[in-house]
Design a protein around this motif. Structure first.
Motif, PDB file in Angstrom:
ATOM      1  N   ALA A 105      24.242  41.636  10.543  1.00 59.03           N
ATOM      2  CA  ALA A 105      23.701  42.898  11.049  1.00 59.03           C
ATOM      3  C   ALA A 105      22.981  42.712  12.379  1.00 59.03           C
ATOM      4  O   ALA A 105      22.964  43.607  13.221  1.00 59.03           O
ATOM      5  CB  ALA A 105      22.747  43.501  10.016  1.00 59.03           C
ATOM      6  N   ALA A 106      22.390  41.526  12.564  1.00 59.02           N
ATOM      7  CA  ALA A 106      21.627  41.279  13.788  1.00 59.02           C
ATOM      8  C   ALA A 106      22.511  41.051  15.000  1.00 59.02           C
ATOM      9  O   ALA A 106      22.129  41.353  16.133  1.00 59.02           O
ATOM     10  CB  ALA A 106      20.707  40.073  13.591  1.00 59.02           C
ATOM     11  N   LEU A 107      23.720  40.531  14.785  1.00 59.67           N
ATOM     12  CA  LEU A 107      24.593  40.183  15.900  1.00 59.67           C
ATOM     13  C   LEU A 107      25.286  41.427  16.456  1.00 59.67           C
ATOM     14  O   LEU A 107      25.808  42.241  15.685  1.00 59.67           O
ATOM     15  CB  LEU A 107      25.645  39.173  15.446  1.00 59.67           C
ATOM     16  CG  LEU A 107      25.110  37.802  15.030  1.00 59.67           C
ATOM     17  CD1 LEU A 107      26.230  36.963  14.423  1.00 59.67           C
ATOM     18  CD2 LEU A 107      24.507  37.080  16.226  1.00 59.67           C
ATOM     19  N   PRO A 108      25.315  41.597  17.778  1.00 63.16           N
ATOM     20  CA  PRO A 108      25.978  42.757  18.372  1.00 63.16           C
ATOM     21  C   PRO A 108      27.479  42.742  18.068  1.00 63.16           C
ATOM     22  O   PRO A 108      28.185  41.791  18.416  1.00 63.16           O
ATOM     23  CB  PRO A 108      25.725  42.577  19.878  1.00 63.16           C
ATOM     24  CG  PRO A 108      24.561  41.643  19.972  1.00 63.16           C
ATOM     25  CD  PRO A 108      24.678  40.740  18.791  1.00 63.16           C
ATOM     26  N   SER A 109      27.962  43.775  17.409  1.00 60.00           N
ATOM     27  CA  SER A 109      29.364  43.812  16.996  1.00 60.00           C
ATOM     28  C   SER A 109      30.313  43.822  18.183  1.00 60.00           C
ATOM     29  O   SER A 109      31.442  43.319  18.083  1.00 60.00           O
ATOM     30  CB  SER A 109      29.625  45.041  16.115  1.00 60.00           C
ATOM     31  OG  SER A 109      29.318  46.242  16.819  1.00 60.00           O
ATOM     32  N   VAL A 110      29.875  44.372  19.322  1.00 62.51           N
ATOM     33  CA  VAL A 110      30.746  44.411  20.492  1.00 62.51           C
ATOM     34  C   VAL A 110      31.094  43.007  20.973  1.00 62.51           C
ATOM     35  O   VAL A 110      32.133  42.792  21.608  1.00 62.51           O
ATOM     36  CB  VAL A 110      30.074  45.231  21.628  1.00 62.51           C
ATOM     37  CG1 VAL A 110      28.846  44.498  22.175  1.00 62.51           C
ATOM     38  CG2 VAL A 110      31.071  45.505  22.753  1.00 62.51           C
ATOM     39  N   ARG A 111      30.246  42.036  20.645  1.00 61.05           N
ATOM     40  CA  ARG A 111      30.500  40.660  21.079  1.00 61.05           C
ATOM     41  C   ARG A 111      31.186  39.827  20.008  1.00 61.05           C
ATOM     42  O   ARG A 111      31.898  38.866  20.322  1.00 61.05           O
ATOM     43  CB  ARG A 111      29.180  40.011  21.512  1.00 61.05           C
ATOM     44  CG  ARG A 111      28.629  40.674  22.771  1.00 61.05           C
ATOM     45  CD  ARG A 111      27.249  40.187  23.161  1.00 61.05           C
ATOM     46  NE  ARG A 111      26.646  41.137  24.096  1.00 61.05           N
ATOM     47  CZ  ARG A 111      25.366  41.446  24.137  1.00 61.05           C
ATOM     48  NH1 ARG A 111      24.533  40.850  23.303  1.00 61.05           N
ATOM     49  NH2 ARG A 111      24.908  42.323  25.003  1.00 61.05           N
ATOM     50  N   THR A 112      30.956  40.154  18.746  1.00 59.99           N
ATOM     51  CA  THR A 112      31.606  39.380  17.686  1.00 59.99           C
ATOM     52  C   THR A 112      33.022  39.880  17.389  1.00 59.99           C
ATOM     53  O   THR A 112      33.859  39.113  16.911  1.00 59.99           O
ATOM     54  CB  THR A 112      30.783  39.415  16.386  1.00 59.99           C
ATOM     55  OG1 THR A 112      30.587  40.777  15.988  1.00 59.99           O
ATOM     56  CG2 THR A 112      29.421  38.751  16.580  1.00 59.99           C
ATOM     57  N   ALA A 113      33.299  41.154  17.681  1.00 57.47           N
ATOM     58  CA  ALA A 113      34.599  41.747  17.340  1.00 57.47           C
ATOM     59  C   ALA A 113      35.796  40.954  17.868  1.00 57.47           C
ATOM     60  O   ALA A 113      36.790  40.783  17.145  1.00 57.47           O
ATOM     61  CB  ALA A 113      34.657  43.192  17.831  1.00 57.47           C
TER      62      ALA A 113
END
Length: 413
Positions: A105-113
């Motif tokens: 939840a803490a990690l920005p999804s735009v970067r992990t996607a």
């Protein structure tokens, strides 16, 4: 008392001997001091895991990475870039990374996607790493060039580069690092996306084709003109040093590079550098590139749990985030540590770095399943390099690149 001390010492020795050692590998020497400090902090905070730092030159790094595919001995945690990720993931060389719900939840999804395949995560980007613009304020002032602080255009940048190209005694000063701005690579692509570019490979259904369209051709010509027409950048024959080395030495006025270079400029205490806003092209909003390099765990690692603990700590622990921000590097949770980042770079106009982040582009983020992506990008780079080094006309280079890219893409699934 002596017996108690003996027992304590024995327990300490037992814990130390039981510690799991993991090998961490990166190619990025600009982060060496920060990485070594982070590892020391992690080793102290989690003594049951000891991390060994390995700085490997770029070319050698990918030779060693080949061991991941063959299943041979390899590192436990490695840096990975998006261009190479599809190949290694498709070959089963990367282990899925399992993070707890709080970390996810803490990690920005735009970067992990971009590092997710079939809803499994295979890489965790270590901070946003945007392409930025640096300027030498001393040269700007010396040549009477207005210093951009909030916005400027591509044409204004070129005009500034012309004024910043001059002889200073026996030394040639150049306006900008045009040799680095090949339009198919991250620095040059930042101008391409700013001009309205949509990506160099087009996906239609299950098929792919090269997309070196009019926007790409025009942007390429504008950037190539910096070397051969405007003559504000050193060409391949004139450049005895790389662009960043010339900027460091005070021999270049504008440098388009990555935000990770700040520690390099500390080597020249007399260099009056600052960030400049990324220039707009044709009145459009700038869309510079973010390099989403990630930490991955090779399938061959014998210490996957310890490796994932280290990755989680590097990307989410407040200590690691603060340490990076305080060194002028953007941590993964960059927005949460903006004040520390700006405090680390007083008077450098660092707020422009944050201003561009919401509009930045992660290149090839929609091509994660394209297994031949590394080969396609290699062909493109080789053909465009012929134009950049003056060994081919730009239209011919684009035509040849399109043909060879399409031949490779025909086999793509």
């Amino acid at each position: 008392m002596k017996k108690a001390l003996f027992i304590a010492a024995a327990l300490s020795l037992s814990v130390a001997s039981a510690a799991t050692t993991i090998d961490y590998a990166t190619w990025d020497g600009t982060r060496q001091q920060a990485d070594e400090a982070l590892i020391a902090a992690f080793n102290k905070s989690q003594p049951e895991i000891q991390v060994k730092y390995n700085l490997v030159p770029w070319g050698v790094y990918w030779q060693k990475a080949a061991a991941m595919v063959s299943g041979g001995s390899t590192y436990d945690v490695m840096w990975m870039n998006l261009d190479n990720f599809p190949f290694y993931q498709s070959q089963g060389a990367l282990s899925p990374i399992k993070l707890d719900a709080k970390t996810t939840a803490a990690l920005p999804s735009v970067r992990t996607a971009p590092y997710k395949v079939s809803n499994q995560l295979y890489g965790v980007p270590l901070g946003p790493q945007p392409v930025t613009v640096y300027i030498n304020r001393s040269l700007f002032k010396e040549r009477g060039v207005p210093i951009p602080t909030k916005s400027w255009t591509f044409d204004q940048m070129v005009d500034a580069a012309k004024k910043l190209t001059f002889k200073k005694g026996n030394q040639q000063i150049y306006g900008i690092n045009g040799a680095d701005l090949q339009a198919d690579l991250e620095y040059g692509m930042s101008f391409y996306f700013g001009a309205g570019g949509k990506g160099l490979i087009k996906k239609s259904g299950d098929s792919y084709t090269a997309n070196l369209d009019a926007t790409f051709a025009k942007t390429s010509q504008q950037l190539l003109d910096l070397i051969y027409k405007d003559k504000v950048a050193p060409g391949p024959q004139a450049a005895s040093q790389q662009g960043y080395q010339m900027f460091l030495a005070g021999q270049m006025g504008i440098l388009v590079q990555g935000s990770w270079m700040v520690s390099t400029w500390d080597q020249n205490k007399e260099l009056d550098w600052a960030f400049a806003p990324f220039p707009s092209v044709n009145g459009l909003q700038p869309h510079p590139v973010v390099s989403a390099h990630a930490l991955v765990v090779p399938t061959g690692s014998k210490n996957k749990d310890a490796a994932q603990s280290f990755i989680t700590w590097m990307n989410t622990s407040p200590q690691a985030q603060r340490m990076l921000a305080q060194r002028g590097l953007l941590p993964t949770l960059a927005e949460n540590y903006k004040s520390q980042y700006l405090q680390a770079l007083p008077g450098r106009n660092a707020q422009t770095v944050f201003a561009q982040l919401p509009n930045s582009v992660v290149i090839n983020s929609n091509l994660r399943s394209l297994k031949v992506l590394p080969e396609v990008l290699t062909v493109l780079g080789q053909k465009m390099n012929l134009a950049w080094t003056g060994n081919a006309k730009l239209p011919d280079a684009i035509s040849q690149a399109t043909s060879e890219m399409d031949n490779l893409l025909k086999t793509a699934k």
